[in-house]
Design a protein around this motif. Structure first.
Motif, PDB file in Angstrom:
ATOM      1  N   ARG A 113      38.131 -19.516 -34.281  1.00 22.83           N
ATOM      2  CA  ARG A 113      36.827 -19.411 -33.639  1.00 22.83           C
ATOM      3  C   ARG A 113      36.057 -18.262 -34.280  1.00 22.83           C
ATOM      4  O   ARG A 113      36.636 -17.234 -34.614  1.00 22.83           O
ATOM      5  CB  ARG A 113      36.986 -19.152 -32.126  1.00 22.83           C
ATOM      6  N   THR A 114      34.768 -18.456 -34.435  1.00 25.21           N
ATOM      7  CA  THR A 114      33.942 -17.401 -35.011  1.00 25.21           C
ATOM      8  C   THR A 114      33.789 -16.268 -34.009  1.00 25.21           C
ATOM      9  O   THR A 114      34.033 -16.446 -32.805  1.00 25.21           O
ATOM     10  CB  THR A 114      32.545 -17.936 -35.380  1.00 25.21           C
ATOM     11  N   GLU A 115      33.371 -15.130 -34.490  1.00 29.79           N
ATOM     12  CA  GLU A 115      33.174 -13.977 -33.604  1.00 29.79           C
ATOM     13  C   GLU A 115      32.131 -14.282 -32.537  1.00 29.79           C
ATOM     14  O   GLU A 115      32.266 -13.873 -31.385  1.00 29.79           O
ATOM     15  CB  GLU A 115      32.754 -12.764 -34.437  1.00 29.79           C
ATOM     16  N   SER A 116      31.090 -15.016 -32.900  1.00 27.20           N
ATOM     17  CA  SER A 116      30.042 -15.347 -31.928  1.00 27.20           C
ATOM     18  C   SER A 116      30.566 -16.295 -30.854  1.00 27.20           C
ATOM     19  O   SER A 116      30.203 -16.177 -29.678  1.00 27.20           O
ATOM     20  CB  SER A 116      28.826 -15.969 -32.637  1.00 27.20           C
ATOM     21  N   GLU A 117      31.446 -17.240 -31.251  1.00 22.06           N
ATOM     22  CA  GLU A 117      32.042 -18.146 -30.266  1.00 22.06           C
ATOM     23  C   GLU A 117      32.920 -17.384 -29.281  1.00 22.06           C
ATOM     24  O   GLU A 117      32.878 -17.628 -28.073  1.00 22.06           O
ATOM     25  CB  GLU A 117      32.871 -19.224 -30.977  1.00 22.06           C
ATOM     26  N   HIS A 119      32.653 -14.232 -28.508  1.00 17.30           N
ATOM     27  CA  HIS A 119      31.774 -13.409 -27.672  1.00 17.30           C
ATOM     28  C   HIS A 119      31.141 -14.246 -26.566  1.00 17.30           C
ATOM     29  O   HIS A 119      31.082 -13.816 -25.405  1.00 17.30           O
ATOM     30  CB  HIS A 119      30.698 -12.769 -28.545  1.00 17.30           C
ATOM     31  N   ALA A 120      30.693 -15.463 -26.902  1.00 17.00           N
ATOM     32  CA  ALA A 120      30.072 -16.339 -25.908  1.00 17.00           C
ATOM     33  C   ALA A 120      31.070 -16.739 -24.831  1.00 17.00           C
ATOM     34  O   ALA A 120      30.746 -16.741 -23.634  1.00 17.00           O
ATOM     35  CB  ALA A 120      29.507 -17.574 -26.600  1.00 17.00           C
ATOM     36  N   ARG A 122      33.714 -15.080 -23.938  1.00 15.82           N
ATOM     37  CA  ARG A 122      34.034 -13.898 -23.144  1.00 15.82           C
ATOM     38  C   ARG A 122      32.957 -13.670 -22.082  1.00 15.82           C
ATOM     39  O   ARG A 122      33.262 -13.352 -20.929  1.00 15.82           O
ATOM     40  CB  ARG A 122      34.177 -12.670 -24.047  1.00 15.82           C
TER      41      ARG A 122
END
Length: 236
Positions: A113-117, A119-120, A122
């Motif tokens: 998973r990408t960092e943005s995924e 973060h979302a 979370r």
């Protein structure tokens, strides 16, 4: 500490010449007891300064996650003299602690998973509204919350335990594996899990644990490492 373990910081750990590393699930972490009541803390107190005991227990972890943890550079850098491995109970679960899905742990934790995924997700899980959406929208749609029978199959459990033993041995550590307790207190009937009587679920898990324990003991003898049968220790 900085890795989320219930332990000292890495700098403090590395100041101690002799180190023992504890790997396991919430029972290792000490969920529900104070920091001085975990079995890592009790062992360190019994050793009277002879060694530092590092509690790297993680709530909800399966043996699959344990292998991934043991492979991390920060864990290898600890260079413990002894590694105690106590995974098992969560492998038999049909739910993960933090997120659900139809995949086995082996498949679920291979997904990138990408960092943005991350973060979302979370943000969703830490807000009350987001949590309700994640929990109930699949139910409203009629989706099955999970289709996997258990998080880690018995064969995968043995593979993971073998991997953990060999990781520890290659690091030069003596390895001790712990079985999982099978004697659960009665009186859990009347509470349901997805419409099932929890007593039935306890019986399923207890049966599964007994089978896994037998295979773990056989594996420990095969690999030439110490095994502690928890049921024998707490008999009576």
């Amino acid at each position: 500490n900085e890795f989320g373990w219930r332990a000292s910081t890495t700098a403090e750990i590395m100041r101690e010449p002799r180190r023992i590393l504890m790997l396991g699930p919430s029972s290792t972490f000490g969920w529900g007891v104070g920091g001085d009541e975990t079995y890592s803390a009790l062992l360190e107190a019994d050793l009277k300064g002879a060694a530092k005991v590092i509690n790297a227990g993680e709530i909800g972890y399966s043996s699959e996650q344990g292998v991934r943890l043991a492979k991390l550079t920060e864990v290898a850098n600890i260079r413990p003299e002894i590694i105690v491995i106590a995974y098992g109970i969560n492998d038999l679960d049909q739910y993960r602690f933090f997120f659900q899905g139809p995949e086995s742990d082996r498949v679920a934790f291979e997904l990138t998973r990408t960092e943005s995924e991350v973060h979302a997700l979370r943000l969703m899980r830490t807000s009350a509204f987001g949590y309700l959406l994640l929990k109930y929208v699949p139910l409203v749609r009629g989706a099955v919350p999970h289709a996997v029978s258990v998080r880690v199959s018995e064969d995968e459990f043995v593979e993971n335990q073998r991997a953990l033993i060999r990781i520890g041995t290659l690091q030069g550590a003596r390895v001790i594996v712990l079985t999982t307790a099978t004697h659960y207190r009665p009186g859990v009937a009347g509470v349901t899990v997805d419409g099932r009587d929890r007593e039935t679920e306890v019986r399923r898990i207890e049966s599964g644990v007994r089978s896994m324990n037998a295979r773990l003991i056989a594996l420990a003898h095969e690999e030439g490492v110490r095994v502690l049968d928890v049921d024998e220790v707490f008999v009576g």
